[in-house]
Design a protein around this motif. Structure first.
Motif, PDB file in Angstrom:
ATOM      1  N   THR A   1       0.858  -1.180   0.000  1.00 58.76           N
ATOM      2  CA  THR A   1       0.000   0.000   0.000  1.00 58.76           C
ATOM      3  C   THR A   1       0.898   1.234   0.000  1.00 58.76           C
ATOM      4  O   THR A   1       1.784   1.355   0.836  1.00 58.76           O
ATOM      5  N   SER A   2       0.669   2.155  -0.929  1.00 60.41           N
ATOM      6  CA  SER A   2       1.444   3.398  -0.900  1.00 60.41           C
ATOM      7  C   SER A   2       0.652   4.518  -0.242  1.00 60.41           C
ATOM      8  O   SER A   2       1.249   5.454   0.287  1.00 60.41           O
ATOM      9  N   GLU A   3      -0.668   4.437  -0.245  1.00 57.84           N
ATOM     10  CA  GLU A   3      -1.492   5.388   0.505  1.00 57.84           C
ATOM     11  C   GLU A   3      -2.929   4.895   0.498  1.00 57.84           C
ATOM     12  O   GLU A   3      -3.338   4.142  -0.368  1.00 57.84           O
ATOM     13  N   TYR A   4      -3.665   5.303   1.539  1.00 59.45           N
ATOM     14  CA  TYR A   4      -5.107   5.076   1.532  1.00 59.45           C
ATOM     15  C   TYR A   4      -5.770   6.031   2.509  1.00 59.45           C
ATOM     16  O   TYR A   4      -5.140   6.579   3.402  1.00 59.45           O
ATOM     17  N   LYS A   5      -7.049   6.250   2.278  1.00 58.29           N
ATOM     18  CA  LYS A   5      -7.857   7.044   3.203  1.00 58.29           C
ATOM     19  C   LYS A   5      -9.052   6.205   3.565  1.00 58.29           C
ATOM     20  O   LYS A   5      -9.476   5.337   2.808  1.00 58.29           O
TER      21      LYS A   5
ATOM     22  N   THR B   1      -5.518   1.423  -8.298  1.00 58.41           N
ATOM     23  CA  THR B   1      -6.380   2.158  -7.390  1.00 58.41           C
ATOM     24  C   THR B   1      -7.500   1.206  -6.992  1.00 58.41           C
ATOM     25  O   THR B   1      -8.153   0.611  -7.853  1.00 58.41           O
ATOM     26  N   CYS B   2      -7.672   1.052  -5.686  1.00 61.10           N
ATOM     27  CA  CYS B   2      -8.637   0.081  -5.171  1.00 61.10           C
ATOM     28  C   CYS B   2      -9.551   0.733  -4.147  1.00 61.10           C
ATOM     29  O   CYS B   2      -9.164   1.678  -3.463  1.00 61.10           O
ATOM     30  N   GLU B   3     -10.763   0.191  -4.047  1.00 59.17           N
ATOM     31  CA  GLU B   3     -11.677   0.637  -3.001  1.00 59.17           C
ATOM     32  C   GLU B   3     -12.084  -0.556  -2.166  1.00 59.17           C
ATOM     33  O   GLU B   3     -12.095  -1.690  -2.639  1.00 59.17           O
ATOM     34  N   CYS B   4     -12.386  -0.270  -0.914  1.00 61.99           N
ATOM     35  CA  CYS B   4     -12.813  -1.318  -0.007  1.00 61.99           C
ATOM     36  C   CYS B   4     -13.997  -0.823   0.808  1.00 61.99           C
ATOM     37  O   CYS B   4     -13.995   0.318   1.290  1.00 61.99           O
ATOM     38  N   LYS B   5     -14.967  -1.677   0.955  1.00 60.68           N
ATOM     39  CA  LYS B   5     -16.081  -1.420   1.869  1.00 60.68           C
ATOM     40  C   LYS B   5     -15.966  -2.441   2.988  1.00 60.68           C
ATOM     41  O   LYS B   5     -15.801  -3.635   2.740  1.00 60.68           O
TER      42      LYS B   5
ATOM     43  N   VAL C   1     -19.681  -0.095   7.640  1.00 64.12           N
ATOM     44  CA  VAL C   1     -19.056   0.646   8.738  1.00 64.12           C
ATOM     45  C   VAL C   1     -17.934   1.564   8.267  1.00 64.12           C
ATOM     46  O   VAL C   1     -17.597   2.531   8.946  1.00 64.12           O
ATOM     47  N   ALA C   2     -17.345   1.276   7.098  1.00 65.51           N
ATOM     48  CA  ALA C   2     -16.245   2.113   6.615  1.00 65.51           C
ATOM     49  C   ALA C   2     -16.055   1.915   5.112  1.00 65.51           C
ATOM     50  O   ALA C   2     -16.380   0.858   4.564  1.00 65.51           O
ATOM     51  N   VAL C   3     -15.513   2.958   4.491  1.00 65.81           N
ATOM     52  CA  VAL C   3     -15.175   2.924   3.066  1.00 65.81           C
ATOM     53  C   VAL C   3     -13.757   3.466   2.927  1.00 65.81           C
ATOM     54  O   VAL C   3     -13.422   4.493   3.519  1.00 65.81           O
ATOM     55  N   ALA C   4     -12.931   2.759   2.158  1.00 66.03           N
ATOM     56  CA  ALA C   4     -11.547   3.194   1.966  1.00 66.03           C
ATOM     57  C   ALA C   4     -11.208   3.209   0.481  1.00 66.03           C
ATOM     58  O   ALA C   4     -11.782   2.465  -0.316  1.00 66.03           O
ATOM     59  N   LEU C   5     -10.285   4.076   0.136  1.00 63.55           N
ATOM     60  CA  LEU C   5      -9.774   4.200  -1.227  1.00 63.55           C
ATOM     61  C   LEU C   5      -8.263   4.265  -1.124  1.00 63.55           C
ATOM     62  O   LEU C   5      -7.728   5.023  -0.299  1.00 63.55           O
ATOM     63  N   GLY C   6      -7.557   3.469  -1.920  1.00 60.79           N
ATOM     64  CA  GLY C   6      -6.110   3.457  -1.796  1.00 60.79           C
ATOM     65  C   GLY C   6      -5.376   3.190  -3.088  1.00 60.79           C
ATOM     66  O   GLY C   6      -5.953   2.735  -4.078  1.00 60.79           O
ATOM     67  N   THR C   7      -4.092   3.501  -3.050  1.00 59.90           N
ATOM     68  CA  THR C   7      -3.184   3.239  -4.156  1.00 59.90           C
ATOM     69  C   THR C   7      -2.247   2.121  -3.735  1.00 59.90           C
ATOM     70  O   THR C   7      -1.616   2.192  -2.674  1.00 59.90           O
TER      71      THR C   7
END
Length: 136
Positions: free
Chosen positions: A76-80, A107-111, A123-129
């Motif tokens: 992972t290089s970054e995520y929010k 670029t990936c997203e996670c729920k 409960v959460a949503v994330a987006l990362g590189t």
């Protein structure tokens, strides 16, 4: 790297932190990954729901697995992450997909959901590189 659930489980088994928490990889296919984790008492914060760090770990690890399914070895290089509600329930379920993949990063997203009374609640949503590890 061959993209099979068995290969993914072998990779997860090499992660001592994931073993410590009891994380399970339940789906691993090109562009998609899914992890589950039982919410044990020692993973809860003082108000009785899953600690935000545990939820964040689930998102981070799941987006990395999704990215690895198209890039191979990666980090992972970054995520929010955005938390949308407390994680009150029996288990966490993280579902990540690749939104875009290039040669060196995706670029990936996670729920992240909590399972409570057989119902999934977001409960959460994330987006990362996710970046491919370059050979030295």
């Amino acid at each position: 790297m061959e993209i099979t659930l068995e290969v993914g489980k072998e990779i997860l088994a090499q992660q001592s932190f994931s073993r410590l928490l009891g994380t399970e990889l339940v789906k691993f296919e090109k562009g998609y990954a899914e992890l589950i984790l039982e919410i044990k008492e020692d993973l809860k914060q003082n108000n009785g729901f899953a600690h935000g760090g545990v939820v964040s770990y689930m998102a981070d690890n799941c987006i990395t697995f999704a990215g690895a399914s198209v890039l191979g070895a990666c980090v992972t290089s970054e995520y929010k992450i955005n938390y949308v509600r407390p994680s009150i329930g029996e288990r966490l379920i993280a579902k990540a997909k690749v939104l875009h993949a290039g040669n060196r990063q995706s670029t990936c997203e996670c729920k992240v959901f909590v399972l409570e009374n057989d119902k999934e609640k977001l409960v959460a949503v994330a987006l990362g590189t996710i970046s491919k590890i370059q050979a030295p």
